[in-house]
Design a protein around this motif. Structure first.
Motif, PDB file in Angstrom:
ATOM      1  N   VAL A   1       0.869  -1.185   0.000  1.00 53.42           N
ATOM      2  CA  VAL A   1       0.000   0.000   0.000  1.00 53.42           C
ATOM      3  C   VAL A   1       0.907   1.236   0.000  1.00 53.42           C
ATOM      4  O   VAL A   1       1.754   1.386   0.875  1.00 53.42           O
ATOM      5  CB  VAL A   1      -0.888   0.048   1.275  1.00 53.42           C
ATOM      6  CG1 VAL A   1      -1.771   1.288   1.266  1.00 53.42           C
ATOM      7  CG2 VAL A   1      -1.712  -1.213   1.415  1.00 53.42           C
ATOM      8  N   GLU A   2       0.723   2.079  -0.991  1.00 53.69           N
ATOM      9  CA  GLU A   2       1.471   3.348  -1.023  1.00 53.69           C
ATOM     10  C   GLU A   2       0.667   4.360  -0.230  1.00 53.69           C
ATOM     11  O   GLU A   2      -0.193   5.050  -0.771  1.00 53.69           O
ATOM     12  CB  GLU A   2       1.618   3.820  -2.471  1.00 53.69           C
ATOM     13  CG  GLU A   2       3.004   3.604  -2.996  1.00 53.69           C
ATOM     14  CD  GLU A   2       3.193   4.196  -4.370  1.00 53.69           C
ATOM     15  OE1 GLU A   2       2.306   4.022  -5.223  1.00 53.69           O
ATOM     16  OE2 GLU A   2       4.230   4.828  -4.579  1.00 53.69           O
ATOM     17  N   ALA A   3       0.899   4.410   1.074  1.00 55.76           N
ATOM     18  CA  ALA A   3       0.069   5.249   1.948  1.00 55.76           C
ATOM     19  C   ALA A   3       0.387   6.728   1.760  1.00 55.76           C
ATOM     20  O   ALA A   3      -0.498   7.575   1.865  1.00 55.76           O
ATOM     21  CB  ALA A   3       0.270   4.836   3.397  1.00 55.76           C
ATOM     22  N   VAL A   4       1.653   7.043   1.497  1.00 52.57           N
ATOM     23  CA  VAL A   4       2.058   8.434   1.210  1.00 52.57           C
ATOM     24  C   VAL A   4       3.023   8.390   0.031  1.00 52.57           C
ATOM     25  O   VAL A   4       3.903   7.531  -0.013  1.00 52.57           O
ATOM     26  CB  VAL A   4       2.755   9.090   2.434  1.00 52.57           C
ATOM     27  CG1 VAL A   4       3.291  10.471   2.077  1.00 52.57           C
ATOM     28  CG2 VAL A   4       1.797   9.211   3.619  1.00 52.57           C
ATOM     29  N   LYS A   5       2.819   9.283  -0.926  1.00 50.89           N
ATOM     30  CA  LYS A   5       3.694   9.266  -2.106  1.00 50.89           C
ATOM     31  C   LYS A   5       4.261  10.645  -2.416  1.00 50.89           C
ATOM     32  O   LYS A   5       3.523  11.626  -2.523  1.00 50.89           O
ATOM     33  CB  LYS A   5       2.895   8.759  -3.301  1.00 50.89           C
ATOM     34  CG  LYS A   5       3.759   8.629  -4.542  1.00 50.89           C
ATOM     35  CD  LYS A   5       3.079   7.852  -5.620  1.00 50.89           C
ATOM     36  CE  LYS A   5       4.048   7.716  -6.788  1.00 50.89           C
ATOM     37  NZ  LYS A   5       3.609   6.745  -7.758  1.00 50.89           N
ATOM     38  N   ASN A   6       5.578  10.694  -2.544  1.00 50.96           N
ATOM     39  CA  ASN A   6       6.298  11.914  -2.976  1.00 50.96           C
ATOM     40  C   ASN A   6       5.805  13.187  -2.313  1.00 50.96           C
ATOM     41  O   ASN A   6       5.484  14.159  -2.994  1.00 50.96           O
ATOM     42  CB  ASN A   6       6.147  12.091  -4.493  1.00 50.96           C
ATOM     43  CG  ASN A   6       6.962  11.076  -5.244  1.00 50.96           C
ATOM     44  OD1 ASN A   6       7.859  10.470  -4.681  1.00 50.96           O
ATOM     45  ND2 ASN A   6       6.631  10.872  -6.511  1.00 50.96           N
ATOM     46  N   PHE A   7       5.757  13.175  -1.004  1.00 52.08           N
ATOM     47  CA  PHE A   7       5.243  14.331  -0.272  1.00 52.08           C
ATOM     48  C   PHE A   7       6.402  15.294  -0.013  1.00 52.08           C
ATOM     49  O   PHE A   7       7.396  14.933   0.615  1.00 52.08           O
ATOM     50  CB  PHE A   7       4.624  13.861   1.052  1.00 52.08           C
ATOM     51  CG  PHE A   7       3.678  14.854   1.660  1.00 52.08           C
ATOM     52  CD1 PHE A   7       2.311  14.627   1.638  1.00 52.08           C
ATOM     53  CD2 PHE A   7       4.141  16.016   2.261  1.00 52.08           C
ATOM     54  CE1 PHE A   7       1.418  15.538   2.198  1.00 52.08           C
ATOM     55  CE2 PHE A   7       3.270  16.928   2.824  1.00 52.08           C
ATOM     56  CZ  PHE A   7       1.901  16.692   2.798  1.00 52.08           C
ATOM     57  N   THR A   8       6.272  16.510  -0.509  1.00 50.30           N
ATOM     58  CA  THR A   8       7.299  17.531  -0.291  1.00 50.30           C
ATOM     59  C   THR A   8       6.621  18.808   0.178  1.00 50.30           C
ATOM     60  O   THR A   8       5.750  19.328  -0.520  1.00 50.30           O
ATOM     61  CB  THR A   8       8.098  17.808  -1.588  1.00 50.30           C
ATOM     62  OG1 THR A   8       8.757  16.603  -1.980  1.00 50.30           O
ATOM     63  CG2 THR A   8       9.139  18.891  -1.377  1.00 50.30           C
ATOM     64  N   GLU A   9       6.963  19.262   1.345  1.00 53.20           N
ATOM     65  CA  GLU A   9       6.413  20.509   1.897  1.00 53.20           C
ATOM     66  C   GLU A   9       7.259  20.920   3.099  1.00 53.20           C
ATOM     67  O   GLU A   9       8.089  20.143   3.568  1.00 53.20           O
ATOM     68  CB  GLU A   9       4.948  20.322   2.342  1.00 53.20           C
ATOM     69  CG  GLU A   9       3.939  21.112   1.522  1.00 53.20           C
ATOM     70  CD  GLU A   9       4.093  22.628   1.638  1.00 53.20           C
ATOM     71  OE1 GLU A   9       4.762  23.120   2.558  1.00 53.20           O
ATOM     72  OE2 GLU A   9       3.526  23.333   0.796  1.00 53.20           O
ATOM     73  N   SER A  10       7.021  22.131   3.582  1.00 54.59           N
ATOM     74  CA  SER A  10       7.732  22.595   4.779  1.00 54.59           C
ATOM     75  C   SER A  10       6.750  23.235   5.743  1.00 54.59           C
ATOM     76  O   SER A  10       5.723  23.771   5.323  1.00 54.59           O
ATOM     77  CB  SER A  10       8.787  23.635   4.403  1.00 54.59           C
ATOM     78  OG  SER A  10       9.794  23.025   3.648  1.00 54.59           O
ATOM     79  N   VAL A  11       7.080  23.160   7.017  1.00 55.74           N
ATOM     80  CA  VAL A  11       6.324  23.883   8.037  1.00 55.74           C
ATOM     81  C   VAL A  11       7.299  24.893   8.627  1.00 55.74           C
ATOM     82  O   VAL A  11       8.400  24.525   9.051  1.00 55.74           O
ATOM     83  CB  VAL A  11       5.819  22.937   9.158  1.00 55.74           C
ATOM     84  CG1 VAL A  11       4.875  23.682  10.091  1.00 55.74           C
ATOM     85  CG2 VAL A  11       5.142  21.706   8.583  1.00 55.74           C
ATOM     86  N   LYS A  12       6.893  26.159   8.614  1.00 57.05           N
ATOM     87  CA  LYS A  12       7.790  27.194   9.133  1.00 57.05           C
ATOM     88  C   LYS A  12       7.814  27.181  10.660  1.00 57.05           C
ATOM     89  O   LYS A  12       6.897  26.662  11.287  1.00 57.05           O
ATOM     90  CB  LYS A  12       7.317  28.574   8.648  1.00 57.05           C
ATOM     91  CG  LYS A  12       7.394  28.727   7.152  1.00 57.05           C
ATOM     92  CD  LYS A  12       6.828  30.092   6.748  1.00 57.05           C
ATOM     93  CE  LYS A  12       6.085  29.977   5.439  1.00 57.05           C
ATOM     94  NZ  LYS A  12       4.794  30.629   5.391  1.00 57.05           N
ATOM     95  N   ASP A  13       8.826  27.834  11.215  1.00 57.55           N
ATOM     96  CA  ASP A  13       8.912  28.019  12.666  1.00 57.55           C
ATOM     97  C   ASP A  13       7.621  28.602  13.212  1.00 57.55           C
ATOM     98  O   ASP A  13       7.186  29.663  12.756  1.00 57.55           O
ATOM     99  CB  ASP A  13      10.003  29.063  12.969  1.00 57.55           C
ATOM    100  CG  ASP A  13      11.344  28.435  13.232  1.00 57.55           C
ATOM    101  OD1 ASP A  13      11.381  27.234  13.522  1.00 57.55           O
ATOM    102  OD2 ASP A  13      12.336  29.170  13.149  1.00 57.55           O
ATOM    103  N   GLY A  14       7.011  27.936  14.172  1.00 57.75           N
ATOM    104  CA  GLY A  14       5.837  28.506  14.833  1.00 57.75           C
ATOM    105  C   GLY A  14       4.580  28.516  13.993  1.00 57.75           C
ATOM    106  O   GLY A  14       3.596  29.149  14.371  1.00 57.75           O
ATOM    107  N   GLU A  15       4.614  27.800  12.868  1.00 54.66           N
ATOM    108  CA  GLU A  15       3.428  27.788  11.995  1.00 54.66           C
ATOM    109  C   GLU A  15       2.435  26.718  12.462  1.00 54.66           C
ATOM    110  O   GLU A  15       2.810  25.714  13.075  1.00 54.66           O
ATOM    111  CB  GLU A  15       3.853  27.485  10.552  1.00 54.66           C
ATOM    112  CG  GLU A  15       2.757  27.732   9.546  1.00 54.66           C
ATOM    113  CD  GLU A  15       3.170  27.470   8.094  1.00 54.66           C
ATOM    114  OE1 GLU A  15       2.536  28.029   7.208  1.00 54.66           O
ATOM    115  OE2 GLU A  15       4.119  26.694   7.871  1.00 54.66           O
ATOM    116  N   PHE A  16       1.153  26.955  12.165  1.00 59.70           N
ATOM    117  CA  PHE A  16       0.094  26.004  12.508  1.00 59.70           C
ATOM    118  C   PHE A  16      -0.447  25.449  11.193  1.00 59.70           C
ATOM    119  O   PHE A  16      -1.163  26.141  10.461  1.00 59.70           O
ATOM    120  CB  PHE A  16      -1.023  26.731  13.276  1.00 59.70           C
ATOM    121  CG  PHE A  16      -1.950  25.847  14.058  1.00 59.70           C
ATOM    122  CD1 PHE A  16      -2.456  24.669  13.520  1.00 59.70           C
ATOM    123  CD2 PHE A  16      -2.329  26.193  15.346  1.00 59.70           C
ATOM    124  CE1 PHE A  16      -3.318  23.854  14.247  1.00 59.70           C
ATOM    125  CE2 PHE A  16      -3.191  25.387  16.094  1.00 59.70           C
ATOM    126  CZ  PHE A  16      -3.685  24.220  15.529  1.00 59.70           C
TER     127      PHE A  16
END
Ligand SMILES: Nc1ncnc2c1ncn2[C@@H]1O[C@H](COP(=O)(O)OP(=O)(O)OP(=O)(O)O)[C@@H](O)[C@H]1O
Ligand SMILES: [Mg+2]
Length: 261
Positions: free
Chosen positions: A25-40
């Protein structure tokens, strides 16, 4: 309340493949992102689209199959209990320990002195003062969940990962919990990744929303939520709020029917 240091998360080409008796099962595929400091950041998507799997990859507890997660530039390849806190749908408070004993447990496990000042402040904000000696069975669902958030925040983590923490609560308690969480976040400015089934909860809480599509679990869309803070609970009745809600709902519904894949 503590200001704690904040943390940035960089997710680079993360894929998670589960092997099962009947195949993979490919549960997550090629996920690219960022969460900034203190971001919600809030994560939404149809059931089974890989939200929990993604969160576990960010926790360092269940590593990704491919790709990397970096916390402040450091590759995550093991749990970082002092740095990353987790809160689940079930409060996971041990029923045979009082609320305070539950909050103290992670300190005891880590053989670390209890930060009494921070615990007191968090109990105050959570409206749990006076219930320190109560057992979980003597607390309401919302109180237990606030207790588990206090337990996680008492460790002063830089990143808080939350998987449907209010999913089991009724609508009114959930609204209260949303306001409580925003109050705590406004004071601590932790970096938060919050998974929810509720699109309106995501819009109410988040700075940004990651919309995932299923089979394989991919990032379908990123929505910026620019509503001013502090946010009032009536925001959910504003036309701008409703139009974002409809937009994301259409995306999630479409991906469920397989159109998004
Ligand atoms: N331990 C596992 N072994 C095999 N497959 C798994 C495992 N955990 C999850 N999966 C599969 O991976 C996919 C994503 O599951 P996941 O739990 O991440 O979805 P989710 O978006 O959190 O769903 P929900 O909204 O229902 O909580 C699903 O198809 C699920 O069947
Ligand atoms: Mg899940």
């Amino acid at each position: 309340m503590t200001q704690g240091t904040k943390s940035r998360i960089d997710i680079k080409n993360v894929s998670k493949i589960y092997k099962t008796g009947s195949g993979t099962v490919e549960a997550v595929k090629n996920f690219t992102e960022s969460v900034k400091d203190g971001e919600f950041v809030c994560v939404v998507g149809a059931s089974g689209c890989g939200k929990t799997t993604l969160l576990w990859c960010l926790s360092g507890l269940h590593p990704s199959t491919l790709g990397t997660v970096e916390i402040d530039g450091e590759i995550l390849n093991a749990p970082m209990p002092g740095k990353i806190g987790m809160v689940f749908q079930d409060s996971n408070l041990l029923p045979w320990r009082t609320l305070m004993e539950n909050i103290e447990l992670p300190f005891q496990i880590k053989k670390k002195p209890i930060n009494h000042e921070l615990v007191e402040e968090l109990l105050e904000v959570a409206g749990l003062k006076g219930f320190e000696n109560s057992y979980p069975g003597e607390l309401s669902g919302g109180m237990k969940q606030r207790g588990s958030i206090v337990r996680a925040l008492a460790q002063d983590p830089e990143v808080l990962l939350m998987d449907e923490p209010f999913g089991a609560l009724d609508a009114f308690t959930r609204e209260e919990m949303n306001l409580f969480l925003l109050k705590v976040w406004a004071k601590t400015k932790k970096t938060i990744v919050f998974v929810t089934h509720s699109i309106s909860e995501a819009i109410f809480l988040g700075d940004r929303i990651w919309v995932m599509s299923p089979r394989p679990g991919r990032l379908a869309r990123v929505v910026d939520v620019d509503f001013a803070r502090p946010r009032h609970i009536d925001l959910q009745f504003e036309p701008d709020f409703i139009s974002i809600l409809k937009e994301i709902r259409t995306e999630v519904e479409g991906s469920k029917a397989g159109k998004g894949n």
